[in-house]
Design an enzyme around this catalytic site. Structure first.
Site, PDB file in Angstrom:
ATOM      1  N   ALA A 256       2.662   8.532  -2.217  1.00 39.92           N
ATOM      2  CA  ALA A 256       2.430   9.498  -1.387  1.00 39.92           C
ATOM      3  C   ALA A 256       2.880   8.994   0.094  1.00 39.92           C
ATOM      4  O   ALA A 256       2.671   7.930   0.616  1.00 39.92           O
ATOM      5  CB  ALA A 256       0.932   9.764  -1.299  1.00 39.92           C
ATOM      6  N   CYS A 375       4.864  -1.394   5.109  1.00 39.98           N
ATOM      7  CA  CYS A 375       5.235  -0.725   6.704  1.00 39.98           C
ATOM      8  C   CYS A 375       4.204  -1.910   7.464  1.00 39.98           C
ATOM      9  O   CYS A 375       3.702  -1.363   8.669  1.00 39.98           O
ATOM     10  CB  CYS A 375       5.004   0.628   6.968  1.00 39.98           C
ATOM     11  SG  CYS A 375       3.597   1.100   6.265  1.00 39.98           S
TER      12      CYS A 375
END
Length: 429
Positions: A256, A375
Site C-alpha cells: 500500500a 524509505c
C-alpha cells in the site's frame, strides 16, 4: 460571501489529533476536508503541513510570548496560536486577515472568552518578530527536528546531517512516473511542454520526471486516462532494480498505497503480481490505483511474517519487500513523522523487518531476485539489517547495490532529487 467554517480552527483541530492522539495527517485530513470547498483545501493543507514542519520554531516563540502554555481543554487554542504564528512568519497572507481569521477561530472552537488572548499574543509577536526570530537562530530549535532524531542523524552522517535536515525542512518536489504502456518518457515530456508545464528527466530512473513547479494533477496530460502517476523518483528506483519480466510470478509485500504494484505491471504487463499489505484500509488505495491505470493484480490483506496465510505454497521469481520503517527519508512529504515517531520505535521496527525478511526469503525461487527497500535513512533499518541477513544466509548474494561490508544503496533526500530511500538487491543461489 463568508464561509460557514473557520479554516484556522479546523487546522488547529487537525494538529491536535496529530500531537495529542498520535494520528497521521493523512488519516486526519480526509474527514476534516469533507465540507470544505476545493479552493480552501489547499490552504488547509498548507496550514497543517506548514505548522508541523516548523513546530519547534512556533513552540519556542510561544514560550517567549506567554507566561504559561494553554493546557487541558484549552490545548486546541495553543495550536490555533501556532497556526496564527505560522501564517505571520511563513505565508503571504496579509497580517490583518491572519489576525481576524485566527481570532475568529477561538469562537469556532467555542472559546470566545479567549479571543482577547489570541489577539494579544499575535499582536505582541508582530511587535517583537524580528528580535525573536534572530534569537531563535542561535538555538537547537532552528533545526526543526526532535533531539533524538538529530542525534541519530549526526551519528550516522557526521558530514551530511545538516544537508539532510535542510532537505527535510523544504517543500517536496513533485515527481511523475510516466506510464511506458502509453508513452515514452520523451514523448510525455513533449506533451507537458505543449501544456506549458516545465519538467526535467531523472538522470538514472527511466520513467521519472520532475516538475519545475508543482501543479494540480487535473492539468497533467492524460492523468485520468492513466498516462502518468505522481510518485517520488526514489520510490521508482526500487522497481528499476527489481527489473520485472513478463511471465514472472512477483510478490509486492507491504504494497500500500500501490505505487510500486502499478509500476511493476507497467514494466511487465504479463507478469502475475500478488500485492499484500497488513492494513485493510490502505489496500483501498491499491484498488483505486489499479482501477485508474486499468491494471490487474491479486490483492490480499495479510501479515508479512505469515506468508502461509496469503501465499499458500507459492514461491516467487521476484520479491519486492518495501519494509515497514521509520519513514525518516520522507519527512519533507510527511512532516508529522518527526512528532509521531519515538527513538524506541527504531529498534522495534528493525526487529519487525528482520522477522519479515526471514519469513519471505524461503518464498524466493532459486536464482530469484529480492529487492529490500525502505524509505528510511537510518542504518539500523538499512545497511546494518542487510549485513546481519547476509551473515546468516549464505544462499544470499548482494548484486548491483554496494558491497558485502557496506551493503545496499542509500539515497539521501535532496532538493533536486528523490526522497531518502534505501535498496539492497539480493539473488538466491
Amino acid at each position: 460571501m463568508k464561509t460557514a467554517y473557520n479554516l484556522r480552527s479546523i487546522a488547529a483541530q487537525a494538529i491536535s489529533q496529530v500531537l495529542d492522539k498520535g494520528l497521521s495527517l493523512s488519516t486526519v485530513l480526509p474527514g476534516l476536508q469533507k465540507n470544505i470547498s476545493e479552493k480552501d483545501r489547499g490552504l488547509l493543507q498548507e496550514l497543517c503541513f506548514g505548522t508541523l514542519r516548523v513546530l519547534p520554531q512556533l513552540e519556542w516563540c510561544l514560550q517567549q510570548l506567554m507566561a504559561k502554555p494553554l493546557t487541558g481543554k484549552q490545548r486546541t487554542l495553543h495550536y490555533l496560536l501556532m497556526v496564527g504564528l505560522y501564517q505571520l512568519i511563513h505565508t503571504r497572507i496579509p497580517a490583518h486577515a491572519v489576525l481576524a481569521e485566527t481570532v475568529d477561530g477561538a469562537v469556532a472552537l467555542k472559546r470566545p472568552q479567549l479571543k482577547g488572548l489570541i489577539n494579544g499574543v499575535l499582536r505582541q509577536f508582530q511587535r517583537q518578530q524580528e528580535e525573536l526570530l534572530q534569537r531563535m537562530a542561535n538555538n537547537d530549535s532552528r533545526y526543526l527536528h526532535p533531539s533524538w532524531l538529530l542525534n541519530r542523524l549526526k551519528k550516522a552522517y557526521p558530514d551530511a546531517w545538516e544537508s539532510i535536515i535542510d532537505a527535510n525542512n523544504q517543500r517536496p518536489p513533485m515527481w511523475l512516473r510516466v506510464n511506458r504502456m502509453h508513452n515514452t518518457r520523451d514523448d510525455y515530456l513533449r506533451l507537458l511542454n505543449e501544456a506549458q508545464i516545465e519538467a526535467v528527466p531523472h538522470p538514472e530512473y527511466s520513467d521519472a520526471l520532475c516538475l519545475i513547479t508543482p501543479c494540480q494533477v487535473s492539468l497533467l496530460p492524460g492523468f485520468s486516462e492513466g498516462w502518468v502517476t505522481v510518485q517520488d523518483a526514489s520510490a521508482q528506483g526500487s522497481v528499476d532494480l527489481l527489473d520485472p519480466q513478463d511471465g514472472d510470478m512477483i510478490l509486492d509485500l507491504c504494497c500500500a498505497p500501490g505505487g510500486k504494484t502499478t509500476h511493476i505491471l507497467e514494466a511487465a504487463p504479463k507478469s502475475h503480481v500478488l500485492a499484500v499489505d497488513v492494513d485493510e484500509q490502505r489496500l483501498k488505495r491499491v484498488h483505486e490505483n489499479l482501477q485508474r491505470l486499468k491494471l490487474n493484480a491479486e490483492v490480499k490483506q495479510g501479515d508479512g511474517r505469515e506468508p502461509q496465510a496469503w501465499a499458500g505454497e507459492r514461491i516467487f521469481d521476484r520479491i519486492l519487500l518495501d519494509a515497514p520503517c521509520s519513514a525518516t527519508g520522507v519527512i519533507r512529504r510527511h512532516p508529522d513523522i518527526k512528532w509521531l515517531r519515538r527513538d524506541s520505535d527504531i529498534t522495534e521496527l528493525a526487529g519487525l523487518q528482520k522477522e519479515i525478511l526471514e519469513a519471505v526469503w524461503p518464498r524466493l525461487k532459486s536464482k530469484g531476485v529480492m529487492v529490500y527497500a525502505t524509505c528510511s535513512v537510518l542504518p539500523e533499518e538499512n545497511c546494518l539489517q542487510i549485513v546481519e541477513f547476509l551473515k546468516s544466509h549464505p544462499d544470499a548474494t548482494l548484486v548491483e547495490t554496494g558491497t558485502r561490508e557496506n551493503p545496499g544503496r542509500q539515497n539521501l533526500p535532496h532538493a533536486d532529487d528523490g526522497d531518502g530511500f534505501y535498496y539492497a538487491k539480493l539473488i538466491k543461489s
